[in-house]
Design an enzyme around this catalytic site. Structure first.
Site, PDB file in Angstrom:
ATOM      1  CB  SER A  66      -1.008   0.040   1.357  1.00 45.29           C
ATOM      2  OG  SER A  66      -2.076  -0.803   1.120  1.00 45.29           O
ATOM      3  CE  LYS A  69      -3.717   0.802  -1.178  1.00 45.58           C
ATOM      4  NZ  LYS A  69      -4.327   0.093   0.076  1.00 45.58           N
ATOM      5  CE1 TYR A 193      -4.794  -1.061  -4.365  1.00 43.95           C
ATOM      6  CE2 TYR A 193      -5.344  -3.545  -4.474  1.00 43.95           C
ATOM      7  CZ  TYR A 193      -5.261  -2.349  -3.938  1.00 43.95           C
ATOM      8  OH  TYR A 193      -5.121  -2.395  -2.351  1.00 43.95           O
ATOM      9  CE1 TYR A 245      -4.996   1.345   4.302  1.00 39.98           C
ATOM     10  CE2 TYR A 245      -3.169   0.160   5.699  1.00 39.98           C
ATOM     11  CZ  TYR A 245      -3.658   0.669   4.574  1.00 39.98           C
ATOM     12  OH  TYR A 245      -3.049   0.319   3.453  1.00 39.98           O
ATOM     13  CB  VAL A 263      -0.086  -5.918   4.178  1.00 43.54           C
ATOM     14  CG1 VAL A 263      -1.271  -5.261   4.736  1.00 43.54           C
ATOM     15  CG2 VAL A 263      -0.066  -6.276   2.649  1.00 43.54           C
TER      16      VAL A 263
END
Ligand code: GLN
Length: 311
Positions: A66, A69, A193, A245, A263
């Site tokens: 991630s 992103k 993605y 998050y 992760v």
């Protein structure tokens, strides 16, 4: 003098982390990531002068997941500007990275660009007008340009592993598609993605790539203006509020820097005006963020006095 302090602090933290027994759990929902050794640890800090302080497995590539992103958001803002905010919000989610519940209440508009749904919507925007392979090439070349390293590549085994098991992400994408939030075929958007999440980079490459965020949109060594200072500031704000998050509040409380986790156990953190920092420790906490990555960054900001909230 300050280089010596930074070198010493980075070396001390790596030694301390090597001795910790509490290492968290390596992600297993992407089978290929479960094979990573939880004893790995890498830390790289690059200051405003370009001085690199590195310790541990600082040159071992890992799956950035991630953290990608941050870079897809940067590309999408370059492409669409503020129009991006029609399809994704800017508020912390207070829920897990792969949560689906909010999407129903908010009619398919994800809370922010860093939860999975938001990042899939951002990827879809980058994909529009291109073939999946071209969009992926653009993302990869952007990473290589920022890091100044053309050897950066996608780990195909990780991408395939997630493609085979990414049912939750497929559910999120299909759900958004039903609200008209995605423009491209769901399987194309998901393919791009999964592959950008599977980019493999070392802490050194990642810290290099993050330098523009620490220095008002510019890489101070090359002089390249990557984005405006306003955009860099805003990306940092989103990293602070949404980058971890449901653990974003805790990360701000303990570390006090904008940061983005993945992760794979990596974290990219930004000390504005001071340094770009990358840490890698594969074991995760309950929110899916690197456990020792956070512990190491907390020690770093404390010892260097780098929290954005004060010394
Ligand atoms: N590729 C991962 C996923 O979609 C990224 C999640 C993460 O790093 N938090 O589940």
């Amino acid at each position: 003098m300050s280089n010596q302090l930074l070198d010493r602090v980075v070396a001390e933290i790596a030694d301390e982390m090597a001795q910790r027994a509490d290492r968290g759990e390596v992600a297993s929902y992407i089978p290929e990531l479960a094979r990573v050794d939880p004893r790995r640890f890498g830390l790289v800090v690059i200051d405003a002068d370009g001085h690199v302080a590195a310790a541990g497995d600082s040159d071992v590539p890992f799956s950035i997941q991630s953290i990608s992103k941050v870079f897809t958001l940067t590309l999408a803002l370059g492409k669409a500007g503020d129009r991006l905010w029609h399809r994704v919000g800017r508020e912390p989610s207070g829920s897990a990275f792969n949560s689906i519940v909010q999407l129903e209440h908010e009619r398919g508009i994800p809370r922010n660009p860093f939860i999975n749904a938001g990042a899939i919507a951002v990827t879809d925007l980058i994909l529009s007008g291109h073939q999946p392979r071209e969009a992926l090439g653009e993302i990869l070349r952007f990473m290589q340009f920022l890091a100044g390293d053309s050897s950066i590549a996608i780990d195909e085994a990780v991408a395939r592993s997630e493609q085979r098991t990414g049912f939750r992400n497929a559910a999120l994408a299909n759900y958004m598609k039903s609200f008209g939030v995605l423009d491209n075929p769901v399987e194309y958007t998901l393919g791009v993605y999964f592959h950008h999440c599977a980019i493999a980079m070392s802490c050194r490459q990642l810290a290099m790539a993050g330098r523009f965020l620490a220095h008002s949109g510019q890489n101070p060594s090359t002089g390249h203006n990557v984005v405006s200072s306003e955009r860099a500031r805003r990306i940092n704000a989103l990293m602070l509020t949404c980058g971890h998050y449901d653990g974003s509040g805790e990360f701000a409380y303990r570390v006090g820097l904008p940061g983005k986790s993945g992760v794979g156990g990596g974290v990219l953190a930004v000390a504005p005006g001071r340094a770009s920092i990358a840490v890698w420790a594969p074991g995760l906490d309950a929110a899916g963020n690197s456990h020792l990555g956070r512990v190491a960054l907390e020690a770093l900001t404390k010892r260097m006095g780098w929290s954005i909230f004060g010394v």
